[in-house]
Write a protein that holds these residues in place. Structure first.
Motif, PDB file in Angstrom:
ATOM      1  N   SER A  30       0.825  -1.205   0.000  1.00 15.37           N
ATOM      2  CA  SER A  30       0.000   0.000   0.000  1.00 15.37           C
ATOM      3  C   SER A  30       0.863   1.260   0.000  1.00 15.37           C
ATOM      4  N   GLU A  31       1.906   1.269   0.808  1.00 15.22           N
ATOM      5  CA  GLU A  31       2.794   2.429   0.867  1.00 15.22           C
ATOM      6  C   GLU A  31       3.527   2.619  -0.467  1.00 15.22           C
ATOM      7  N   ALA A  32       3.955   1.517  -1.068  1.00 14.26           N
ATOM      8  CA  ALA A  32       4.624   1.602  -2.368  1.00 14.26           C
ATOM      9  C   ALA A  32       3.686   2.149  -3.430  1.00 14.26           C
ATOM     10  N   ARG A  33       2.435   1.709  -3.402  1.00 12.68           N
ATOM     11  CA  ARG A  33       1.452   2.197  -4.381  1.00 12.68           C
ATOM     12  C   ARG A  33       1.190   3.684  -4.208  1.00 12.68           C
ATOM     13  N   SER A  34       1.218   4.151  -2.993  1.00 13.96           N
ATOM     14  CA  SER A  34       1.037   5.577  -2.735  1.00 13.96           C
ATOM     15  C   SER A  34       2.186   6.386  -3.323  1.00 13.96           C
ATOM     16  N   LEU A  35       3.415   5.885  -3.180  1.00 15.75           N
ATOM     17  CA  LEU A  35       4.575   6.565  -3.751  1.00 15.75           C
ATOM     18  C   LEU A  35       4.495   6.591  -5.277  1.00 15.75           C
ATOM     19  N   MET A  36       4.047   5.494  -5.871  1.00 12.83           N
ATOM     20  CA  MET A  36       3.891   5.447  -7.324  1.00 12.83           C
ATOM     21  C   MET A  36       2.851   6.461  -7.797  1.00 12.83           C
ATOM     22  N   GLN A  37       1.762   6.565  -7.070  1.00 18.68           N
ATOM     23  CA  GLN A  37       0.724   7.514  -7.462  1.00 18.68           C
ATOM     24  C   GLN A  37       1.225   8.949  -7.340  1.00 18.68           C
ATOM     25  N   ALA A  81       8.245  -8.447  -6.095  1.00 27.03           N
ATOM     26  CA  ALA A  81       6.992  -8.669  -6.826  1.00 27.03           C
ATOM     27  C   ALA A  81       5.811  -8.107  -6.064  1.00 27.03           C
ATOM     28  N   GLU A  82       5.794  -8.314  -4.782  1.00 27.36           N
ATOM     29  CA  GLU A  82       4.682  -7.825  -3.951  1.00 27.36           C
ATOM     30  C   GLU A  82       4.723  -6.318  -3.801  1.00 27.36           C
ATOM     31  N   LYS A  83       5.908  -5.770  -3.630  1.00 31.65           N
ATOM     32  CA  LYS A  83       6.041  -4.346  -3.324  1.00 31.65           C
ATOM     33  C   LYS A  83       5.936  -3.460  -4.557  1.00 31.65           C
ATOM     34  N   ALA A  84       6.615  -3.810  -5.622  1.00 31.83           N
ATOM     35  CA  ALA A  84       6.892  -2.839  -6.676  1.00 31.83           C
ATOM     36  C   ALA A  84       6.379  -3.198  -8.061  1.00 31.83           C
ATOM     37  N   CYS A  85       5.812  -4.371  -8.234  1.00 30.99           N
ATOM     38  CA  CYS A  85       5.449  -4.800  -9.589  1.00 30.99           C
ATOM     39  C   CYS A  85       3.989  -4.489  -9.908  1.00 30.99           C
ATOM     40  N   LEU A  86       3.770  -4.018 -11.119  1.00 34.57           N
ATOM     41  CA  LEU A  86       2.445  -3.612 -11.570  1.00 34.57           C
ATOM     42  C   LEU A  86       1.649  -4.815 -12.071  1.00 34.57           C
ATOM     43  N   GLU A  87       0.347  -4.763 -11.881  1.00 31.85           N
ATOM     44  CA  GLU A  87      -0.550  -5.706 -12.544  1.00 31.85           C
ATOM     45  C   GLU A  87      -0.703  -5.277 -13.996  1.00 31.85           C
ATOM     46  N   MET A  88      -0.933  -6.244 -14.891  1.00 33.92           N
ATOM     47  CA  MET A  88      -1.000  -5.941 -16.314  1.00 33.92           C
ATOM     48  C   MET A  88      -2.163  -5.010 -16.658  1.00 33.92           C
ATOM     49  N   ALA A  89      -3.193  -5.012 -15.839  1.00 36.39           N
ATOM     50  CA  ALA A  89      -4.309  -4.081 -16.035  1.00 36.39           C
ATOM     51  C   ALA A  89      -4.530  -3.279 -14.748  1.00 36.39           C
ATOM     52  N   GLY A  90      -3.419  -2.900 -14.108  1.00 38.25           N
ATOM     53  CA  GLY A  90      -3.490  -2.278 -12.803  1.00 38.25           C
ATOM     54  C   GLY A  90      -3.795  -0.789 -12.817  1.00 38.25           C
ATOM     55  N   ALA A  91      -3.945  -0.240 -11.615  1.00 43.24           N
ATOM     56  CA  ALA A  91      -4.329   1.159 -11.447  1.00 43.24           C
ATOM     57  C   ALA A  91      -3.291   2.121 -12.000  1.00 43.24           C
ATOM     58  N   GLU A  92      -2.026   1.747 -11.922  1.00 42.64           N
ATOM     59  CA  GLU A  92      -0.967   2.639 -12.418  1.00 42.64           C
ATOM     60  C   GLU A  92      -1.065   2.825 -13.923  1.00 42.64           C
ATOM     61  N   TYR A  93      -1.305   1.740 -14.637  1.00 38.68           N
ATOM     62  CA  TYR A  93      -1.501   1.850 -16.083  1.00 38.68           C
ATOM     63  C   TYR A  93      -2.748   2.685 -16.405  1.00 38.68           C
ATOM     64  N   GLU A  94      -3.792   2.485 -15.625  1.00 38.59           N
ATOM     65  CA  GLU A  94      -5.016   3.256 -15.846  1.00 38.59           C
ATOM     66  C   GLU A  94      -4.760   4.751 -15.670  1.00 38.59           C
ATOM     67  N   ALA A  95      -3.998   5.099 -14.651  1.00 37.86           N
ATOM     68  CA  ALA A  95      -3.703   6.509 -14.401  1.00 37.86           C
ATOM     69  C   ALA A  95      -2.864   7.108 -15.528  1.00 37.86           C
ATOM     70  N   LEU A  96      -1.893   6.365 -16.024  1.00 37.10           N
ATOM     71  CA  LEU A  96      -1.080   6.835 -17.149  1.00 37.10           C
ATOM     72  C   LEU A  96      -1.920   6.927 -18.420  1.00 37.10           C
ATOM     73  N   SER A  97      -2.851   5.999 -18.576  1.00 45.30           N
ATOM     74  CA  SER A  97      -3.742   6.031 -19.740  1.00 45.30           C
ATOM     75  C   SER A  97      -4.606   7.287 -19.742  1.00 45.30           C
ATOM     76  N   GLU A  98      -5.018   7.713 -18.578  1.00 46.25           N
ATOM     77  CA  GLU A  98      -5.819   8.941 -18.487  1.00 46.25           C
ATOM     78  C   GLU A  98      -5.018  10.155 -18.964  1.00 46.25           C
ATOM     79  N   ILE A  99      -3.721  10.182 -18.643  1.00 42.45           N
ATOM     80  CA  ILE A  99      -2.868  11.287 -19.098  1.00 42.45           C
ATOM     81  C   ILE A  99      -2.746  11.250 -20.620  1.00 42.45           C
ATOM     82  N   ALA A 100      -2.540  10.055 -21.178  1.00 42.44           N
ATOM     83  CA  ALA A 100      -2.430   9.921 -22.627  1.00 42.44           C
ATOM     84  C   ALA A 100      -3.701  10.374 -23.323  1.00 42.44           C
ATOM     85  N   GLN A 101      -4.837   9.997 -22.779  1.00 41.79           N
ATOM     86  CA  GLN A 101      -6.113  10.387 -23.376  1.00 41.79           C
ATOM     87  C   GLN A 101      -6.345  11.894 -23.270  1.00 41.79           C
TER      88      GLN A 101
END
Length: 348
Positions: A30-37, A81-101
């Protein structure tokens, strides 16, 4: 991928040099995901400001290697893998996709990524998101010293994705895009296999030493890869990595764009910067590729000359992580065994 017929003849590409905020110190997922966001939030502002400065014809932005997380520093495969790796359809990709759009751009980057087909492993993945927010390219790094690669699970990876999935090229309205990661610029076979499939623009995500008075091997290789494949190369480096013990500026600066003749047409120094932007003239590139003569190195390739030598040679072994759990000692041990074998064969 299918070709996109609605192509444009030229556009501006940007190698956006940003600081990597590492997640190694995070105590849980959770903390790692917050830093990524937080990183994505910073990027959203930097991308918007860069486009406002450069102009609306800036259609491609390339981000540095592992810009969301940094790299593992002693963490086991399972912990990283648990701390830092993205899911293939994860929230980080979704957030980057919003910027692209939002900006109608292509965003290229690099992240550590999980794959449900390969439990217990992760891959270092280069990706491209198109203006619709769709991931149109996903390339897994093939040469890595301390991370799993498709070659380590080769037979199963081919079953899952085929050879076109190993060497993907996205045919888009801004050209045929292909990705390479970091030190893979030193492996000519990677870009060559992508060029064989029509790649026109190499998107190079990296985190490397920059500066000094001598030409570094990677910088020499960037020029060479562009020239020998008659392709543009957009190389985005980090502006340092923070929140790890290594000094911040150890990998900092030198993002650049190189044209198909080997000319560096844009480059920036150290620090966060949007100065490495330049025109990608697809029409000129395609004319050059169709011109007969001494400089058309791509059309002059005689691959049959080399195929048998490659077929007969076996250096670093495939499938070493296919059926067993391994720790980080595995990578160095496998390389040592390879060196011993090549020494016995008289290769080295």
């Amino acid at each position: 991928m299918a070709a996109n017929s609605d192509r444009i003849e030229s556009f501006i590409a940007l190698a956006l040099q940003v600081t990597c905020h590492a997640v190694n110190s995070a105590t849980n997922r959770s903390e790692a995901r917050s830093l990524m966001q937080n990183t994505i939030n910073r990027l959203a502002k930097q991308i918007a400001a860069s486009i406002a400065f450069i102009g609306s014809d800036c259609r491609l932005i390339v981000l540095p290697e592992y810009f969301l997380t940094g790299f593992p520093m002693g963490e086991s495969l399972a912990v990283w893998a648990e701390k830092a790796c993205l899911e293939m359809a994860g929230a980080e990709y979704e957030a980057l996709s919003e910027i692209a759009q939002k900006h109608g751009i292509f965003i290229a980057g690099n992240a550590y990524e999980l794959d449900p087909n390969f439990s217990g492993l992760y891959f270092q993945t280069c990706f491209v998101i198109d203006p619709s927010g769709t991931i149109v390219l996903r390339y897994r790094r093939l040469n890595s010293m301390f991370a799993p690669t498709p070659h380590d699970v080769w037979d199963k990876y081919l079953d899952c994705y085929g050879l076109e999935g190993v060497f993907p090229v996205a045919k888009t309205e801004i050209g045929n895009l292909a990705a390479i990661a970091s030190e893979e610029i030193l492996y000519p076979e990677v870009t060559r296999c992508l060029a064989m499939r029509g790649a026109e623009i190499f998107l190079h995500t990296t985190s490397e030493v920059y500066g000094g008075t001598t030409l570094k091997p990677k910088d020499a290789a960037k020029i060479t890869r562009a020239v020998e494949n008659l392709a543009y190369l957009v190389s985005a480096n980090t502006a340092g990595i923070v929140n790890i013990p290594i000094p911040d500026a150890s990998a900092n600066g030198g993002s650049k764009i190189i044209d198909y003749k080997g000319t560096v047409i844009a480059e920036t120094g150290a620090g966060e910067s949007m100065a490495a932007f330049a025109e990608i003239d697809l029409a000129a590139l395609r004319r050059y590729r169709k011109r007969p003569g001494l400089n058309n190195l791509l059309a002059r390739q005689r691959f049959e000359l080399y195929a048998e030598s490659y077929r007969q040679s076996h250096f670093y072994p495939a499938n070493t992580m296919l059926e067993k759990e391994v720790d980080r000692k595995h990578f160095l041990q496998t390389q040592l065994e390879t060196i011993e074998l090549l020494s016995k064969q008289g290769v080295i």
